[in-house]
Design a protein around this motif. Structure first.
Motif, PDB file in Angstrom:
ATOM      1  N   VAL A 158       0.830  -1.206   0.000  1.00 32.96           N
ATOM      2  CA  VAL A 158       0.000   0.000   0.000  1.00 32.96           C
ATOM      3  C   VAL A 158       0.867   1.260   0.000  1.00 32.96           C
ATOM      4  CG1 VAL A 158      -1.640   1.342   1.367  1.00 32.96           C
ATOM      5  CG2 VAL A 158      -1.997  -1.111   1.043  1.00 32.96           C
ATOM      6  N   LEU A 159       1.872   1.303   0.888  1.00 33.07           N
ATOM      7  CA  LEU A 159       2.723   2.489   0.967  1.00 33.07           C
ATOM      8  C   LEU A 159       3.522   2.691  -0.315  1.00 33.07           C
ATOM      9  CD1 LEU A 159       4.066   2.321   4.647  1.00 33.07           C
ATOM     10  CD2 LEU A 159       2.337   3.858   3.703  1.00 33.07           C
ATOM     11  N   ALA A 160       4.021   1.578  -0.888  1.00 38.06           N
ATOM     12  CA  ALA A 160       4.780   1.702  -2.126  1.00 38.06           C
ATOM     13  C   ALA A 160       3.903   2.202  -3.268  1.00 38.06           C
ATOM     14  CB  ALA A 160       5.409   0.360  -2.491  1.00 38.06           C
ATOM     15  N   THR A 161       2.642   1.747  -3.291  1.00 41.49           N
ATOM     16  CA  THR A 161       1.717   2.182  -4.345  1.00 41.49           C
ATOM     17  C   THR A 161       1.345   3.654  -4.184  1.00 41.49           C
ATOM     18  OG1 THR A 161       0.815  -0.055  -4.539  1.00 41.49           O
ATOM     19  CG2 THR A 161      -0.525   1.743  -5.413  1.00 41.49           C
ATOM     20  N   LEU A 162       1.119   4.072  -2.933  1.00 45.07           N
ATOM     21  CA  LEU A 162       0.670   5.439  -2.694  1.00 45.07           C
ATOM     22  C   LEU A 162       1.800   6.460  -2.676  1.00 45.07           C
ATOM     23  CD1 LEU A 162      -1.999   4.844   0.112  1.00 45.07           C
ATOM     24  CD2 LEU A 162      -2.385   5.213  -2.339  1.00 45.07           C
ATOM     25  N   ALA A 163       2.941   6.072  -2.103  1.00 45.73           N
ATOM     26  CA  ALA A 163       3.997   7.064  -1.873  1.00 45.73           C
ATOM     27  C   ALA A 163       5.386   6.611  -2.297  1.00 45.73           C
ATOM     28  CB  ALA A 163       4.020   7.459  -0.394  1.00 45.73           C
ATOM     29  N   GLY A 164       5.534   5.398  -2.796  1.00 49.70           N
ATOM     30  CA  GLY A 164       6.829   4.940  -3.265  1.00 49.70           C
ATOM     31  C   GLY A 164       7.493   3.952  -2.307  1.00 49.70           C
ATOM     32  N   ALA A 165       8.345   3.118  -2.866  1.00 52.52           N
ATOM     33  CA  ALA A 165       9.023   2.085  -2.088  1.00 52.52           C
ATOM     34  C   ALA A 165       9.917   2.637  -0.978  1.00 52.52           C
ATOM     35  CB  ALA A 165       9.826   1.176  -3.024  1.00 52.52           C
ATOM     36  N   PRO A 166      10.621   3.789  -1.160  1.00 53.19           N
ATOM     37  CA  PRO A 166      11.442   4.298  -0.048  1.00 53.19           C
ATOM     38  C   PRO A 166      10.645   4.540   1.231  1.00 53.19           C
ATOM     39  CG  PRO A 166      12.072   5.377  -2.089  1.00 53.19           C
ATOM     40  CD  PRO A 166      10.841   4.580  -2.394  1.00 53.19           C
ATOM     41  N   LEU A 167       9.420   5.061   1.106  1.00 50.60           N
ATOM     42  CA  LEU A 167       8.605   5.274   2.294  1.00 50.60           C
ATOM     43  C   LEU A 167       8.216   3.944   2.930  1.00 50.60           C
ATOM     44  CD1 LEU A 167       7.129   7.195   4.181  1.00 50.60           C
ATOM     45  CD2 LEU A 167       5.146   7.071   2.657  1.00 50.60           C
ATOM     46  N   ALA A 168       7.957   2.925   2.108  1.00 44.37           N
ATOM     47  CA  ALA A 168       7.617   1.606   2.642  1.00 44.37           C
ATOM     48  C   ALA A 168       8.768   1.038   3.463  1.00 44.37           C
ATOM     49  CB  ALA A 168       7.267   0.658   1.490  1.00 44.37           C
ATOM     50  N   LEU A 169      10.004   1.207   2.975  1.00 45.44           N
ATOM     51  CA  LEU A 169      11.158   0.697   3.709  1.00 45.44           C
ATOM     52  C   LEU A 169      11.405   1.526   4.972  1.00 45.44           C
ATOM     53  CD1 LEU A 169      13.290  -1.482   3.687  1.00 45.44           C
ATOM     54  CD2 LEU A 169      14.756   0.015   2.313  1.00 45.44           C
ATOM     55  N   ALA A 170      11.178   2.826   4.900  1.00 48.93           N
ATOM     56  CA  ALA A 170      11.324   3.677   6.091  1.00 48.93           C
ATOM     57  C   ALA A 170      10.321   3.291   7.164  1.00 48.93           C
ATOM     58  CB  ALA A 170      11.146   5.143   5.699  1.00 48.93           C
ATOM     59  N   ALA A 171       9.103   2.948   6.759  1.00 45.71           N
ATOM     60  CA  ALA A 171       8.096   2.519   7.729  1.00 45.71           C
ATOM     61  C   ALA A 171       8.497   1.204   8.388  1.00 45.71           C
ATOM     62  CB  ALA A 171       6.740   2.372   7.041  1.00 45.71           C
ATOM     63  N   ALA A 172       9.094   0.304   7.621  1.00 44.54           N
ATOM     64  CA  ALA A 172       9.574  -0.959   8.190  1.00 44.54           C
ATOM     65  C   ALA A 172      10.626  -0.695   9.261  1.00 44.54           C
ATOM     66  CB  ALA A 172      10.140  -1.848   7.084  1.00 44.54           C
ATOM     67  N   SER A 173      11.550   0.208   8.971  1.00 41.70           N
ATOM     68  CA  SER A 173      12.588   0.559   9.937  1.00 41.70           C
ATOM     69  C   SER A 173      11.984   1.162  11.204  1.00 41.70           C
ATOM     70  CB  SER A 173      13.567   1.549   9.294  1.00 41.70           C
ATOM     71  OG  SER A 173      14.502   2.022  10.241  1.00 41.70           O
ATOM     72  N   ALA A 174      10.977   2.000  11.060  1.00 38.49           N
ATOM     73  CA  ALA A 174      10.355   2.646  12.212  1.00 38.49           C
ATOM     74  C   ALA A 174       9.642   1.634  13.101  1.00 38.49           C
ATOM     75  CB  ALA A 174       9.367   3.719  11.737  1.00 38.49           C
ATOM     76  N   LEU A 175       8.988   0.635  12.506  1.00 38.98           N
ATOM     77  CA  LEU A 175       8.300  -0.379  13.300  1.00 38.98           C
ATOM     78  C   LEU A 175       9.287  -1.203  14.127  1.00 38.98           C
ATOM     79  CD1 LEU A 175       5.589  -1.630  10.788  1.00 38.98           C
ATOM     80  CD2 LEU A 175       5.167  -0.632  13.043  1.00 38.98           C
ATOM     81  N   ILE A 176      10.423  -1.556  13.520  1.00 36.25           N
ATOM     82  CA  ILE A 176      11.435  -2.313  14.263  1.00 36.25           C
ATOM     83  C   ILE A 176      11.978  -1.468  15.404  1.00 36.25           C
ATOM     84  CG2 ILE A 176      13.705  -3.418  14.087  1.00 36.25           C
ATOM     85  CD1 ILE A 176      12.936  -4.031  11.127  1.00 36.25           C
ATOM     86  N   ALA A 177      12.221  -0.184  15.136  1.00 37.13           N
ATOM     87  CA  ALA A 177      12.728   0.712  16.179  1.00 37.13           C
ATOM     88  C   ALA A 177      11.734   0.865  17.323  1.00 37.13           C
ATOM     89  CB  ALA A 177      13.052   2.080  15.573  1.00 37.13           C
ATOM     90  N   ALA A 178      10.430   0.789  17.020  1.00 39.65           N
ATOM     91  CA  ALA A 178       9.417   0.933  18.056  1.00 39.65           C
ATOM     92  C   ALA A 178       9.473  -0.194  19.081  1.00 39.65           C
ATOM     93  CB  ALA A 178       8.031   0.989  17.417  1.00 39.65           C
ATOM     94  N   ALA A 179      10.040  -1.346  18.707  1.00 41.65           N
ATOM     95  CA  ALA A 179      10.132  -2.488  19.626  1.00 41.65           C
ATOM     96  C   ALA A 179      11.328  -2.381  20.563  1.00 41.65           C
ATOM     97  CB  ALA A 179      10.212  -3.790  18.827  1.00 41.65           C
ATOM     98  N   VAL A 180      12.242  -1.452  20.315  1.00 39.42           N
ATOM     99  CA  VAL A 180      13.462  -1.354  21.122  1.00 39.42           C
ATOM    100  C   VAL A 180      13.160  -1.111  22.604  1.00 39.42           C
ATOM    101  CG1 VAL A 180      15.560   0.003  21.502  1.00 39.42           C
ATOM    102  CG2 VAL A 180      14.929  -0.696  19.177  1.00 39.42           C
ATOM    103  N   PRO A 181      12.282  -0.151  22.962  1.00 39.22           N
ATOM    104  CA  PRO A 181      12.012   0.062  24.390  1.00 39.22           C
ATOM    105  C   PRO A 181      11.409  -1.156  25.073  1.00 39.22           C
ATOM    106  CG  PRO A 181      11.215   1.921  23.080  1.00 39.22           C
ATOM    107  CD  PRO A 181      11.577   0.838  22.123  1.00 39.22           C
ATOM    108  N   VAL A 182      10.575  -1.920  24.353  1.00 37.17           N
ATOM    109  CA  VAL A 182       9.982  -3.121  24.942  1.00 37.17           C
ATOM    110  C   VAL A 182      11.060  -4.149  25.248  1.00 37.17           C
ATOM    111  CG1 VAL A 182       8.321  -4.981  24.593  1.00 37.17           C
ATOM    112  CG2 VAL A 182       7.831  -2.695  23.710  1.00 37.17           C
ATOM    113  N   ALA A 183      11.956  -4.364  24.299  1.00 38.36           N
ATOM    114  CA  ALA A 183      13.046  -5.318  24.526  1.00 38.36           C
ATOM    115  C   ALA A 183      13.934  -4.865  25.680  1.00 38.36           C
ATOM    116  CB  ALA A 183      13.874  -5.472  23.247  1.00 38.36           C
ATOM    117  N   TRP A 184      14.212  -3.587  25.756  1.00 43.41           N
ATOM    118  CA  TRP A 184      15.054  -3.043  26.827  1.00 43.41           C
ATOM    119  C   TRP A 184      14.441  -3.324  28.203  1.00 43.41           C
ATOM    120  CZ3 TRP A 184      19.837  -0.664  26.461  1.00 43.41           C
ATOM    121  CH2 TRP A 184      20.315  -0.050  27.620  1.00 43.41           C
ATOM    122  N   GLY A 185      13.113  -3.332  28.271  1.00 41.78           N
ATOM    123  CA  GLY A 185      12.432  -3.512  29.541  1.00 41.78           C
ATOM    124  C   GLY A 185      12.148  -4.947  29.926  1.00 41.78           C
TER     125      GLY A 185
END
Length: 383
Positions: free
Chosen positions: A149-176
């Motif tokens: 969906v993101l690649a279709t609407l806004a391009g593949a770079p945004l899709a990959l950036a969103a993937a990176s952001a989701l992984i980063a969002a799990a960092v505080p949970v793992a830390w705790g």
């Protein structure tokens, strides 16, 4: 704590599952399937080397959650750098960045799963293993769809950036994640996990079977976007076939499973092969979706069964090494499949899927071959 664990797992694995299709679509943006498949293959090949080292670090740490958090942060940062560098820097440098990020990829799979047993009662571990496998399936459902969906609407770079952001969002949970209350027992030597995967019959056949099976699934992952160009009018809709597979996988994982998990590994592999073969010959959109769904009906139960086998057979002191090493080997098989599929899928995605189905037959044969011989006692039971 368990609810936070599930939240972190789902975020990290959704980001990971969306990163693969996003990398492929990033390459397809240059009108060539090879760059995207090369990036995905480079990332997954590196994961095969990173798993044992990461597992050893987790087993030795008093705070394994913090080690896991650092690995997730590095993985997210690597994907973000690929997003920025693709098309602006030499491709060799972008590929090297993807490979460095891939060294930390096993944190998303085996690294998380190895932290599950201390959070649940022993008698509830089989159910927790199925739920853990379902997080992979849920991520497989949401990730490719999000990337498409993101690649279709806004391009593949945004899709990959969103993937990176989701992984980063799990960092505080793992830390705790909770620290170990006692000093961790001395883990086995780095090579011990690999030797255990070879010498323990149940672990050996599960590892051999899933490694060959995931080589075929890796080929299918590359084929589906290209198949979308040929039969569905675009690579984005083709990526959504991965979502259809994930829906079926999620449904199949929730169903009761008769028999031991070892047998389920074999039967589910056969189902995957039938689904891939049907997808290669499907003539219409409905039949294609049905074939992809059949593949999902095999993939979900296979993963849940493998988790149960590993939890049952792995010694507590080296559990993280067993999970990350086995995940690395399986990821290596997937990397080989994606590397093979790049130029092959561009020529004939149907023929590529037939080869992927043949790998499932090889995986089932490997299961039967590895079942021969005298069973060695499980270290986990011995302990």
């Amino acid at each position: 704590m368990l609810r936070r664990y599930w939240a972190g797992v789902i975020a990290a694995r959704t980001g990971d599952e969306s990163s693969g299709p996003a990398l492929l679509l990033l390459g397809l943006g240059s009108s060539n399937a090879v760059p995207g498949s090369a990036l995905l293959a480079g990332l997954t090949i590196a994961a095969a080397a990173g798993g044992p080292l990461l597992g050893a670090a987790l087993d030795r740490a008093r705070s394994p959650g913090r080690v896991l958090a650092g690995a997730l942060a590095g993985y997210a940062a690597g994907l973000a750098l690929v997003t920025v560098a693709f098309g602006r820097m030499p491709f060799a440098l972008v590929l090297a960045t993807a490979m460095l990020a891939g060294l930390l990829n096993p944190a998303v799979a085996g690294g998380w799963t190895a932290q599950l047993p201390p959070l649940v009662l022993r008698e509830r571990l089989p159910r927790a293993s199925r739920l853990d496998a379902m997080t992979f399936t849920a991520a497989s459902l949401a990730g490719p769809g999000l990337a498409g969906v993101l690649a279709t609407l806004a391009g593949a770079p945004l899709a990959l950036a969103a993937a990176s952001a989701l992984i980063a969002a799990a960092v505080p949970v793992a830390w705790g994640l909770p620290r170990r209350t006692e000093r961790p027992p001395a883990p086995p030597k780095l090579r011990a996990a690999a030797l255990l995967l070879l010498r323990n019959r149940a672990l050996r056949r599960a590892t051999v079977t899933t490694t060959l099976s995931y080589a075929g699934i890796g080929m299918a992952t590359v084929c589906y976007p290209v198949l979308g160009v040929h039969r569905l009018g675009g690579a984005g809709p083709g990526t959504l076939l991965l979502t259809a597979m994930a829906v079926a996988s999620l449904v199949a994982t929730t169903l009761p499973r008769p028999g031991p998990p070892d047998t389920a590994v074999l039967l589910s592999t056969v189902v995957i092969g039938l689904g891939l073969l049907a997808a290669a010959s499907a003539s219409g959109v409905v039949l294609l979706i049905a074939a992809v769904a059949l593949t999902g009906f095999g993939e979900g139960p296979q993963l849940a069964a493998v988790f149960e086998v590993r939890h049952r057979e792995a010694p507590a002191a080296g559990r993280a090494q067993v999970f990350t090493t086995a995940a690395s080997v399986k990821i290596g098989g997937m990397a080989a499949g994606t590397a093979l599929a790049g130029p092959f899928a561009g020529t004939s995605p149907a023929a590529c899927l037939c080869v992927a189905a043949g790998l499932q037959l090889a995986a089932a044969s490997g299961y039967l071959v590895c079942s021969a011989g005298i069973r060695r006692p499980s270290p986990a039971r011995g302990a």
